[in-house]
Design an enzyme around this catalytic site. Sequence first.
Site, PDB file in Angstrom:
ATOM      1  N   HIS A  28     -14.171  -5.323 -21.009  1.00 28.52           N
ATOM      2  CA  HIS A  28     -14.414  -4.369 -22.110  1.00 28.52           C
ATOM      3  C   HIS A  28     -14.589  -2.944 -21.608  1.00 28.52           C
ATOM      4  O   HIS A  28     -15.443  -2.681 -20.767  1.00 28.52           O
ATOM      5  CB  HIS A  28     -15.676  -4.768 -22.886  1.00 28.52           C
ATOM      6  N   ASP A  30     -14.410   1.156 -23.447  1.00 28.67           N
ATOM      7  CA  ASP A  30     -14.259   1.917 -24.686  1.00 28.67           C
ATOM      8  C   ASP A  30     -13.543   3.249 -24.510  1.00 28.67           C
ATOM      9  O   ASP A  30     -13.668   4.136 -25.355  1.00 28.67           O
ATOM     10  CB  ASP A  30     -15.640   2.164 -25.320  1.00 28.67           C
ATOM     11  N   GLU A 132     -12.135  -4.424 -31.394  1.00 27.55           N
ATOM     12  CA  GLU A 132     -13.588  -4.625 -31.461  1.00 27.55           C
ATOM     13  C   GLU A 132     -14.068  -4.348 -32.875  1.00 27.55           C
ATOM     14  O   GLU A 132     -14.155  -3.205 -33.310  1.00 27.55           O
ATOM     15  CB  GLU A 132     -14.335  -3.717 -30.480  1.00 27.55           C
ATOM     16  N   HIS A 159     -19.117  -5.858 -34.894  1.00 26.90           N
ATOM     17  CA  HIS A 159     -19.846  -4.919 -34.034  1.00 26.90           C
ATOM     18  C   HIS A 159     -21.326  -5.027 -34.371  1.00 26.90           C
ATOM     19  O   HIS A 159     -21.840  -6.146 -34.501  1.00 26.90           O
ATOM     20  CB  HIS A 159     -19.270  -3.496 -34.186  1.00 26.90           C
ATOM     21  N   HIS A 200     -21.496  -9.438 -29.523  1.00 26.43           N
ATOM     22  CA  HIS A 200     -21.932  -8.784 -30.769  1.00 26.43           C
ATOM     23  C   HIS A 200     -22.276  -9.742 -31.909  1.00 26.43           C
ATOM     24  O   HIS A 200     -22.940  -9.342 -32.860  1.00 26.43           O
ATOM     25  CB  HIS A 200     -20.919  -7.756 -31.304  1.00 26.43           C
ATOM     26  N   HIS A 221     -18.641  -8.832 -23.345  1.00 22.84           N
ATOM     27  CA  HIS A 221     -19.636  -7.928 -22.739  1.00 22.84           C
ATOM     28  C   HIS A 221     -21.030  -8.312 -23.214  1.00 22.84           C
ATOM     29  O   HIS A 221     -21.575  -7.738 -24.132  1.00 22.84           O
ATOM     30  CB  HIS A 221     -19.310  -6.447 -22.995  1.00 22.84           C
ATOM     31  N   ASP A 325     -18.199  -2.695 -20.290  1.00 26.08           N
ATOM     32  CA  ASP A 325     -18.521  -1.870 -21.462  1.00 26.08           C
ATOM     33  C   ASP A 325     -18.839  -0.422 -21.067  1.00 26.08           C
ATOM     34  O   ASP A 325     -19.769   0.174 -21.592  1.00 26.08           O
ATOM     35  CB  ASP A 325     -19.675  -2.453 -22.291  1.00 26.08           C
TER      36      ASP A 325
END
Length: 397
Positions: A28, A30, A132, A159, A200, A221, A325
């Site tokens: 993961h 972002d 995500e 999320h 999540h 993650h 992450d």
Amino acid sequence: MTDQTPAPDNALSAARAVLERAPLIDGHNDLPWVIRIDRAARGDVIAYDLKRVHERADTDIPRLREGMVGAQFFAAFQPTNAPHPARTALEQIDLIRRIEEAHPDVFWPARRAADYGLAKASGRIASFIAVEGGVGLENSLSPLRIWHAAGVRLMTLCHNESLDWVDSATDAPRNGGLNAFGRAVVGELNRLGIVIDLAHTSHDAMRRALDVTEAPVALSHSNAYSLCDHPRNAPDDVLKRLKANGGLVMATFVPGFVSQRLRDWLRRSRDASGKATLAPDPKAQLAELEAKHGEAPKASLGEVADHVVRLVETAGLDHVGIGSDYFGGASPVGLEDVSRFPHLFAELVRRGFSGRDLEKLSSKNMLRVLRRVEAVGASLRKTRTPAIGRIEDFPEP
Ligand SMILES: [Zn+2]
């Protein structure tokens, strides 16, 4: 040897040798969102210029190379409560594809497990697309197939907020974990050959998804709840079920999910300040708390290694990976950016992991999951037609 000469770090050389043979698959990152909200680039991948080091961010090409990353799952993230989630999902999938297109000499568009080896052989980094947040479905199954056609191979169901069909770890439960439509989403992901990501989701949603999935899952993650009691982390019973499921949990670097000391400090300071929830600006809130209560404890690379050890003890060596992450925000001391992965592996060498063990953690476990998810999808598509409809077509039985 003079005292200016550092002692050779055998653990670090051993870690680098492992990552040379088995470059890291990171579950993961972002970066796509970082590029979207960058004030200058505003989603323009070329303007952002990944070829240079971005000191104030954590991910760029020079440091991915230094970090010996062999494959990256890039997140196409959509915030739950912002307008136009379906459009945002498509824009972020497109942004990842534009990263691939802008740097064909660096990123290998990866759509199958086999692409990892092909990327490695050509000296490139396999780029996998992950969505995500299921909010971009807008309660319909059709987007799953469009996302798959666009290259998506992993989907994080939600999320930080519960949706109409799946409960989040960090929100009130509304669906007993996963309702009938949520189970249809899982079934269609199985059929398409997309990895179901339970990072999540609430612990009950993890359990319900494990009850119904026909393919291995990932927690792309997430850490061990038994070491840091943040609800984002996975409880022991879920970790133990990964053995039978064949899936994996990917240890993450987000300080709040790593360090129980930080978590306890935040809890105490918030209580003292009379604030129970995160402010819209966590950075400002942290600064305010630190002004009152002194410096917050910092999460460390060693604590991430502690989680890896605990995850291996609980889920088994074949069911653990790494999902950093990196998101352009806080990270543990020692793991400031994507160049630092070899240092985590060096710490794991010092903790007694063999080279063969570490190859599993770096890539082999996730490759097995990807292959199995592909095989299950291929076989289901022979016998099962696409699941169609919207949430109202899936009443609770
Ligand atoms: Zn996340």
